[in-house]
Design a protein around this motif. Structure first.
Motif, mmCIF file in Angstrom:
data_model
loop_
_atom_site.group_PDB
_atom_site.id
_atom_site.type_symbol
_atom_site.label_atom_id
_atom_site.label_comp_id
_atom_site.label_asym_id
_atom_site.label_seq_id
_atom_site.Cartn_x
_atom_site.Cartn_y
_atom_site.Cartn_z
ATOM 1 N N ARG A 68 0.852 -1.188 0.000
ATOM 2 C CA ARG A 68 0.000 0.000 0.000
ATOM 3 C C ARG A 68 0.880 1.227 0.000
ATOM 4 N N TYR A 69 0.436 2.296 -0.690
ATOM 5 C CA TYR A 69 1.223 3.523 -0.748
ATOM 6 C C TYR A 69 0.309 4.734 -0.697
ATOM 7 N N ALA A 70 0.896 5.879 -0.254
ATOM 8 C CA ALA A 70 0.104 7.077 -0.005
ATOM 9 C C ALA A 70 0.123 8.054 -1.173
ATOM 10 N N ASN A 71 1.234 8.146 -1.932
ATOM 11 C CA ASN A 71 1.313 9.122 -3.016
ATOM 12 C C ASN A 71 2.280 8.634 -4.094
ATOM 13 N N THR A 72 2.466 9.460 -5.118
ATOM 14 C CA THR A 72 3.267 9.045 -6.277
ATOM 15 C C THR A 72 4.741 8.883 -5.945
ATOM 16 N N GLU A 73 5.267 9.681 -5.006
ATOM 17 C CA GLU A 73 6.683 9.540 -4.651
ATOM 18 C C GLU A 73 6.948 8.170 -4.035
ATOM 19 N N VAL A 74 6.042 7.724 -3.202
ATOM 20 C CA VAL A 74 6.196 6.414 -2.568
ATOM 21 C C VAL A 74 6.029 5.319 -3.618
ATOM 22 N N PHE A 75 5.113 5.521 -4.560
ATOM 23 C CA PHE A 75 4.928 4.537 -5.634
ATOM 24 C C PHE A 75 6.199 4.391 -6.459
ATOM 25 N N LYS A 76 6.850 5.511 -6.767
ATOM 26 C CA LYS A 76 8.119 5.460 -7.510
ATOM 27 C C LYS A 76 9.180 4.720 -6.708
ATOM 28 N N LEU A 77 9.211 4.943 -5.391
ATOM 29 C CA LEU A 77 10.169 4.251 -4.533
ATOM 30 C C LEU A 77 9.892 2.752 -4.514
ATOM 31 N N ILE A 78 8.622 2.365 -4.456
ATOM 32 C CA ILE A 78 8.261 0.939 -4.447
ATOM 33 C C ILE A 78 8.677 0.285 -5.748
ATOM 34 N N ARG A 79 8.436 0.961 -6.855
ATOM 35 C CA ARG A 79 8.794 0.386 -8.150
ATOM 36 C C ARG A 79 10.301 0.338 -8.359
ATOM 37 N N SER A 80 11.055 1.196 -7.656
ATOM 38 C CA SER A 80 12.519 1.184 -7.805
ATOM 39 C C SER A 80 13.185 0.105 -6.945
ATOM 40 N N LEU A 81 12.419 -0.517 -6.034
ATOM 41 C CA LEU A 81 12.979 -1.568 -5.190
ATOM 42 C C LEU A 81 13.312 -2.792 -6.021
ATOM 43 N N PRO A 82 14.384 -3.517 -5.663
ATOM 44 C CA PRO A 82 14.676 -4.763 -6.386
ATOM 45 C C PRO A 82 13.605 -5.821 -6.111
ATOM 46 N N ASN A 83 13.494 -6.785 -6.984
ATOM 47 C CA ASN A 83 12.424 -7.786 -6.904
ATOM 48 C C ASN A 83 12.536 -8.671 -5.672
ATOM 49 N N GLU A 84 13.727 -8.842 -5.091
ATOM 50 C CA GLU A 84 13.904 -9.742 -3.939
ATOM 51 C C GLU A 84 13.307 -9.154 -2.663
ATOM 52 N N THR A 85 13.126 -7.820 -2.593
ATOM 53 C CA THR A 85 12.683 -7.223 -1.336
ATOM 54 C C THR A 85 11.207 -7.458 -1.058
ATOM 55 N N TRP A 86 10.396 -7.652 -2.039
ATOM 56 C CA TRP A 86 8.984 -7.876 -1.778
ATOM 57 C C TRP A 86 8.675 -9.278 -2.153
#
Length: 110
Positions: free
Chosen positions: A92-110
């Motif tokens: 879950r995310y609150a705004n676009t900046e957090v969404f960009k951060l989530i998408r920039s995470l490597p695949n192993e973290t989630w």
């Protein structure tokens, strides 16, 4: 004029009922102003809750039914309310900046 007032022995009230009392008159410097807040520990000691029956609610054993309102969704990154959810990571995310951060995470973290 003042001499005449003093000689006439007229008694004047110290407070006129139609005038508002000023704060500095009502509470002289250093005097407490109204409510005194108590901590939970002080309330529990004053209540003497040991004398109450166990099924009677008090500050120590209060129970409540489940909430009728839906649970608030919280952002997994910031802790703010999160109206959005990422379909790929299910975070879950609150705004676009957090969404960009989530998408920039490597695949192993989630």
């Amino acid at each position: 004029m003042e001499q005449e007032v003093m000689e006439s022995e007229m008694i004047l009230p110290t407070h006129l009922s139609f005038k508002k009392i000023q704060m500095h008159d009502k509470y002289p410097k250093g005097q407490a102003r109204g409510r005194h807040w108590k901590h939970l520990k002080q309330i529990i000691q004053a209540e003497n809750y040991h004398n109450y029956p166990p099924d009677e609610p008090n500050y120590v054993n209060i129970e409540s039914p489940p909430s009728m309102h839906p649970r608030k969704q919280i952002c997994d990154i910031t802790g703010f309310e999160a109206p959005y959810s990422d379909p790929r990571t299910h975070l879950r995310y609150a705004n676009t900046e957090v969404f960009k951060l989530i998408r920039s995470l490597p695949n192993e973290t989630w």
